[in-house]
Design an enzyme around this catalytic site. Sequence first.
Site, PDB file in Angstrom:
ATOM      1  N   ASP A  98       0.842  -1.199   0.000  1.00 33.22           N
ATOM      2  CA  ASP A  98       0.000   0.000   0.000  1.00 33.22           C
ATOM      3  C   ASP A  98       0.884   1.259   0.000  1.00 33.22           C
ATOM      4  O   ASP A  98       0.386   2.380  -0.083  1.00 33.22           O
ATOM      5  CB  ASP A  98      -1.030  -0.005   1.136  1.00 33.22           C
ATOM      6  CG  ASP A  98      -0.414  -0.002   2.520  1.00 33.22           C
ATOM      7  OD1 ASP A  98       0.825  -0.102   2.629  1.00 33.22           O
ATOM      8  OD2 ASP A  98      -1.174   0.087   3.510  1.00 33.22           O
ATOM      9  N   SER A  99       2.208   1.062   0.009  1.00 34.42           N
ATOM     10  CA  SER A  99       3.142   2.166  -0.266  1.00 34.42           C
ATOM     11  C   SER A  99       2.858   2.717  -1.667  1.00 34.42           C
ATOM     12  O   SER A  99       3.338   3.804  -2.015  1.00 34.42           O
ATOM     13  CB  SER A  99       4.598   1.694  -0.154  1.00 34.42           C
ATOM     14  OG  SER A  99       4.816   0.504  -0.885  1.00 34.42           O
ATOM     15  N   ASP A 154      -1.142  -6.297  -0.623  1.00 30.16           N
ATOM     16  CA  ASP A 154      -1.156  -5.672   0.712  1.00 30.16           C
ATOM     17  C   ASP A 154      -2.568  -5.179   1.033  1.00 30.16           C
ATOM     18  O   ASP A 154      -3.142  -4.402   0.263  1.00 30.16           O
ATOM     19  CB  ASP A 154      -0.193  -4.489   0.668  1.00 30.16           C
ATOM     20  CG  ASP A 154       0.370  -4.132   2.023  1.00 30.16           C
ATOM     21  OD1 ASP A 154       0.128  -4.876   2.995  1.00 30.16           O
ATOM     22  OD2 ASP A 154       1.080  -3.115   2.097  1.00 30.16           O
ATOM     23  N   LYS A 160      -1.049  -9.647   2.563  1.00 32.17           N
ATOM     24  CA  LYS A 160      -0.304  -9.229   3.755  1.00 32.17           C
ATOM     25  C   LYS A 160      -1.159  -8.273   4.553  1.00 32.17           C
ATOM     26  O   LYS A 160      -1.886  -7.464   3.981  1.00 32.17           O
ATOM     27  CB  LYS A 160       0.995  -8.549   3.339  1.00 32.17           C
ATOM     28  CG  LYS A 160       1.760  -7.901   4.486  1.00 32.17           C
ATOM     29  CD  LYS A 160       3.099  -7.371   4.059  1.00 32.17           C
ATOM     30  CE  LYS A 160       3.100  -5.928   3.642  1.00 32.17           C
ATOM     31  NZ  LYS A 160       2.560  -4.972   4.615  1.00 32.17           N
ATOM     32  N   GLU A 175      -1.066  -5.801   8.366  1.00 32.93           N
ATOM     33  CA  GLU A 175      -0.160  -5.240   9.368  1.00 32.93           C
ATOM     34  C   GLU A 175      -0.674  -5.434  10.782  1.00 32.93           C
ATOM     35  O   GLU A 175      -1.881  -5.374  11.029  1.00 32.93           O
ATOM     36  CB  GLU A 175      -0.003  -3.722   9.134  1.00 32.93           C
ATOM     37  CG  GLU A 175       0.664  -3.378   7.836  1.00 32.93           C
ATOM     38  CD  GLU A 175       0.920  -1.875   7.678  1.00 32.93           C
ATOM     39  OE1 GLU A 175       0.827  -1.119   8.677  1.00 32.93           O
ATOM     40  OE2 GLU A 175       1.212  -1.468   6.545  1.00 32.93           O
ATOM     41  N   GLU A 204       9.697  -5.282   9.967  1.00 33.24           N
ATOM     42  CA  GLU A 204      10.182  -4.013   9.392  1.00 33.24           C
ATOM     43  C   GLU A 204      10.755  -3.086  10.458  1.00 33.24           C
ATOM     44  O   GLU A 204      10.160  -2.906  11.535  1.00 33.24           O
ATOM     45  CB  GLU A 204       9.010  -3.297   8.685  1.00 33.24           C
ATOM     46  CG  GLU A 204       9.414  -1.936   8.147  1.00 33.24           C
ATOM     47  CD  GLU A 204       8.379  -1.275   7.242  1.00 33.24           C
ATOM     48  OE1 GLU A 204       7.321  -1.892   6.987  1.00 33.24           O
ATOM     49  OE2 GLU A 204       8.642  -0.147   6.793  1.00 33.24           O
TER      50      GLU A 204
END
Length: 284
Positions: free
Chosen positions: A44-45, A83, A113, A115, A183
Amino acid sequence: MKKSIINFREMAEKKEKIVYITGYDYLTAKYEERAGVDMILVGDSLGMVTLGYETTFPVTMDDMIAHSSAVRRGAPNTFIVGDMPYMSYQISNEEAVFNAGRFTKESLVDAIKLEGGTDSVCQRIKAISDVGILVMGHIGLTPQFAAQMGGYKAQGKSAGAAMELLRQALAIEAAGASFILVEGVPAVVGKAITERLNIPVLGIGAGSFTDGQLLIYADMVGYYDDFTPKFVKKYANVGAELLKGFTAFCDEVRNGAFPDDGVHTYVIADEEAAELEKLLAEIK
Ligand code: KIV
């Protein structure tokens, strides 16, 4: 041939490093596959790197589906992770499964993925894994929790915080995740987590010991230059090359050097050109 979860487990076991990189579009994914990367993350960057937002928060499921589909078309033989964007999985297990399912059905990604290492995130991981979708957990510096962390700051820098990250990693594995991404933590924390988990541990800014390494492609090729995290190494200078090309084009269009009609223009047979001139003269 596209690698599977079995290949990644074997690689981790044999200490063969997994190469992981982000991608957001067809062309970049094509070059990544040509280079032989093992895994592509459509992060999602995307929001910051491709869509020009200041954070990842505005990114929607529809954005992620469109870009993951483009990456799939560019890299048909590479394992792709989609993501889950902010608020696509936080509300309930049902929404999380629905959106993970959209990723798999509409973009044909191989895993998703999400978070965080809280109890509710572990419930989501279990619910998504239970329907057969591969899940990658993500702990440490997790951008969707940036407000609570007081910004994009390295995590696990005290013994207590490091132990909490290890606890979360174990909970994520127990919930059914097939991989975990760690991360922005000290190398010793990346190592402690990797040594204690059975699933492959990928790292981004988590030291050299993890089973694989991820970087955001636009950082490591010198394309995104709004800021560069400490853990990024630059392998190319794409931004400078683009600037060189765009500037030269501006100059040549303005000074008439481009296009050269002898080189960059379609030709017409002499007799057709003569006929055209005659016809044009008639309508003058
Ligand atoms: O969105 C992303 O690219 C990510 C990485 C920063 C790990 O989640």
